[in-house]
Design a protein around this motif. Structure first.
Motif, PDB file in Angstrom:
ATOM      1  N   UNK A 115       0.859  -1.182   0.000  1.00  0.00           N
ATOM      2  CA  UNK A 115       0.000   0.000   0.000  1.00  0.00           C
ATOM      3  C   UNK A 115       0.896   1.233   0.000  1.00  0.00           C
ATOM      4  N   UNK A 116       1.190   1.712  -1.214  1.00  0.00           N
ATOM      5  CA  UNK A 116       2.049   2.880  -1.390  1.00  0.00           C
ATOM      6  C   UNK A 116       1.312   3.924  -2.226  1.00  0.00           C
ATOM      7  N   UNK A 117       1.859   5.115  -2.257  1.00  0.00           N
ATOM      8  CA  UNK A 117       1.297   6.134  -3.152  1.00  0.00           C
ATOM      9  C   UNK A 117       1.706   5.783  -4.573  1.00  0.00           C
ATOM     10  N   UNK A 118       0.727   5.449  -5.444  1.00  0.00           N
ATOM     11  CA  UNK A 118       1.081   5.037  -6.801  1.00  0.00           C
ATOM     12  C   UNK A 118       1.795   6.157  -7.559  1.00  0.00           C
ATOM     13  N   UNK A 119       2.823   5.777  -8.283  1.00  0.00           N
ATOM     14  CA  UNK A 119       3.563   6.703  -9.127  1.00  0.00           C
ATOM     15  C   UNK A 119       4.235   5.902 -10.227  1.00  0.00           C
ATOM     16  N   UNK A 120       4.876   6.575 -11.153  1.00  0.00           N
ATOM     17  CA  UNK A 120       5.498   5.890 -12.279  1.00  0.00           C
ATOM     18  C   UNK A 120       6.488   4.840 -11.785  1.00  0.00           C
ATOM     19  N   UNK A 121       6.281   3.598 -12.220  1.00  0.00           N
ATOM     20  CA  UNK A 121       7.194   2.525 -11.836  1.00  0.00           C
ATOM     21  C   UNK A 121       6.967   1.960 -10.460  1.00  0.00           C
ATOM     22  N   UNK A 122       5.953   2.455  -9.739  1.00  0.00           N
ATOM     23  CA  UNK A 122       5.670   1.963  -8.391  1.00  0.00           C
ATOM     24  C   UNK A 122       4.162   1.806  -8.232  1.00  0.00           C
ATOM     25  N   UNK A 123       3.700   0.565  -8.164  1.00  0.00           N
ATOM     26  CA  UNK A 123       2.272   0.278  -8.104  1.00  0.00           C
ATOM     27  C   UNK A 123       1.936  -0.422  -6.783  1.00  0.00           C
TER      28      UNK A 123
END
Length: 439
Positions: A115-123
Motif C-alpha cells: 500500500x504505497x502512493x502510486x507513481x510511475x514505476x511503483x504500483x
C-alpha cells in the motif's frame, strides 16, 4: 456506475504485454543458463511470516502491507516481497534434503502487493523478479548472484547501469554500528526529516538511505559500517571485491548502502540507473546475503543470498532507453479466404498447419481480400495462402512467401511433415537454403 480497477493496479494487453512476455522469456533463458529453477509460492501467506522474516520495524510491515483476517480468523497478508515466501517454502518442503541440489538455486516472477502512493514505476500491485541461493556461504556465490543480475540486464540491452556494494557484517557487528550511528545522529535529531526522526532509534540504518537531501547531507560524515566489520566479515567482503575485479565487473563501494529489510547481513548490493529521466541512482535491482533468515523462520542453519527487481520499473527503463525487444513474433501462415464455400476448407487447413507446429490466422469478419492482405502484413505473415471457390474445387492452393515472393502450388491433401521443407523454400533466400544443405 462503471466499476474501475483498484488504484495502483493496471490492465495489460497488446504491445505492452508482449514486451513484458519477451522480458520474462529472456529471464527464463538466463536463469536456466545459471541453473536456477523456477518456484511459485502463494500470493498470500501468514502475517507472521513477514513480520518475523522482513521485520516489524520496517516500513514494509508497519505501513505498507495488505493484511486481513480470513473467515477462519487467520491473520494473513498479501506478500509484499518474495524472499520470505521462498524461504518458507524451502523449509516446509524440505528442499534442503539430500534429494535436492545443494546449493539450492531458485527464481520467481510474480505479483507482490504494497500500500504505497502510486507513481510511475511503483504500483500497489507490482511484479517482481527475484532469485535465491540457499546452502553456500562462499564469496564466489555472492559474485555469481551479482553477475547473474548484471548479465540479465545486459542481455536485455540496458546500458546506463552502475553496481553499488557494501557489507553490513554479522549481527554483532551491526549492533555495534547501530549504537555508534545513534550516537552520531543524536545531535542532529531535530534537523532530520520526520521519517528519519521516527527511524532514528528503532531502525537507524534506514536513515542512511533516506532520499531527503538534508538527511543525506547529515549522514555524509556518519561512521562507516566497514570500520565495524569482524575479521570474518571483512575477509568475506574483501574476497567479493577481489572476484568482482577478477571478472571485470565494474562496481563502487557505497558506505551508505544498507537495504530496507532487516534480514540482510554481510554483502549487500544495488544496481542503479543513471538515466536522467529516472533521476540519479534510481535502484533497479537490490539484494544481498541473509544467512540467518532460514533459521529464524524455523529451518536449519542455512546461508542464503539473493536479489529482487521490480518488473514495472525495469520495463520503464527499457522504454526510456528505447530497447528493441523484437517482441512481435511474425505469423507463419495467414489464410485469406473468399466466399462461404471456402469456410470448411480453410478451417481444415488451419487445423492441419497448427498440428504441424505453425502459427496460423485468418479473417473472421468476411472482409475484402485487400483488407485481409493488409491484416496479413500487419501480423508480419511469412506465408499467405488465398482460398476461394476454385481452390476448394481443385483442393489446391498457391502458398506465397511474402518476403521472397516465391510461390508454390500445393495440393491440400499432400500437407504433411514435408511442409517444413516447403515452408523454408518459401521464406528463405536461395543462398541460405544452399548453405543449409551444404552443412
Amino acid at each position: 456506475m462503471m466499476i474501475k480497477r483498484p488504484k495502483g493496479t493496471q490492465d495489460l494487453s497488446g504491445r505492452q504485454l508482449s514486451r513484458i512476455q519477451k522480458v520474462e522469456e529472456t529471464i527464463r533463458i538466463i536463469m536456466n543458463d545459471y541453473r536456477f529453477n523456477e518456484v511459485r509460492t502463494p500470493v498470500f501467506e501468514s502475517y507472521d511470516l513477514f513480520s518475523r522474516g522482513v521485520g516489524n520495524g520496517t516500513d514494509v510491515v508497519s505501513k505498507e502491507m495488505y493484511d486481513f483476517n480470513d473467515k477462519g480468523d487467520r491473520h494473513l497478508a498479501l506478500r509484499p516481497e518474495g524472499t520470505a515466501s521462498v524461504v518458507r517454502a524451502y523449509i516446509e518442503n524440505k528442499w534442503f534434503g539430500p534429494e535436492f541440489p545443494n546449493p539450492f538455486k531458485a527464481y520467481y516472477i510474480g505479483p507482490m502487493f504494497r500500500y504505497e502512493r502510486p507513481q510511475a514505476g511503483r504500483m500497489r500491485q507490482f511484479h517482481q523478479l527475484g532469485c535465491e541461493v540457499f546452502g553456500a556461504v562462499d564469496p564466489s556465490v555472492d559474485v555469481e548472484v551479482i553477475s547473474l543480475a548484471m548479465d540479465l540486464f545486459s542481455e536485455l540491452g540496458l546500458k546506463q547501469l552502475k553496481l553499488l556494494i557494501n557489507s553490513l557484517g554479522q549481527p554483532a557487528d551491526r549492533q555495534a554500528y547501530r549504537e555508534a550511528l545513534i550516537n552520531y545522529l543524536k545531535p542532529f535529531e531535530a534537523e532530520l526529516s520526520s521519517d528519519s526522526q521516527r527511524r532514528y532509534l528503532e531502525n537507524p540504518l534506514r536513515v542512511l538511505d533516506s532520499k531527503d537531501t538534508k538527511d543525506q547531507e547529515i549522514v555524509k560524515n556518519a561512521p562507516k559500517m566497514i570500520d565495524f566489520l569482524s575479521e570474518g566479515s571483512r575477509k568475506h567482503f574483501d574476497r567479493v571485491i577481489e572476484l568482482l575485479e577478477l571478472f571485470e565487473v565494474p562496481f563502487e563501494i557505497d558506505h551508505q548502502l544498507v537495504r530496507g529489510l532487516d534480514y540482510y547481513q554481510d554483502t549487500v548490493f544495488e544496481i542503479v540507473t543513471n538515466s536522467k529521466e529516472f533521476g540519479a541512482n534510481t535502484t533497479i535491482c537490490g539484494g544481498g546475503r541473509y544467512d540467518g533468515l532460514v533459521e529464524s523462520l524455523g529451518g536449519p542453519s542455512t546461508p542464503g543470498i539473493g536479489f529482487a527487481a521490480g518488473m514495472e520499473r525495469l520495463m520503464m527503463l527499457l522504454d526510456i532507453e528505447a530497447v528493441d525487444l523484437n517482441e512481435v513474433e511474425p505469423l507463419d501462415v495467414y489464410i485469406a479466404s473468399l466466399g462461404e464455400e471456402a469456410e470448411e476448407t480453410v478451417l481444415k487447413l488451419m487445423n492441419q498447419l497448427r498440428h504441424l507446429g505453425y502459427s496460423v490466422d485468418r479473417d473472421y469478419l468476411g472482409r475484402k481480400l485487400r483488407t485481409q492482405f493488409k491484416q496479413a502484413e500487419r501480423q508480419q505473415a511469412q506465408v499467405v495462402v488465398t482460398i476461394g471457390s476454385e481452390e476448394v474445387e481443385k483442393q489446391e492452393a498457391v502458398f506465397k512467401g511474402q518476403k521472397t515472393k516465391k510461390e508454390l502450388s500445393i495440393h491440400l491433401d499432400d500437407l504433411d511433415e514435408s511442409f517444413d521443407a516447403l515452408f523454408n523454400q518459401l521464406t528463405l533466400d536461395s543462398s541460405v537454403i544452399d548453405e543449409y544443405f551444404k552443412a
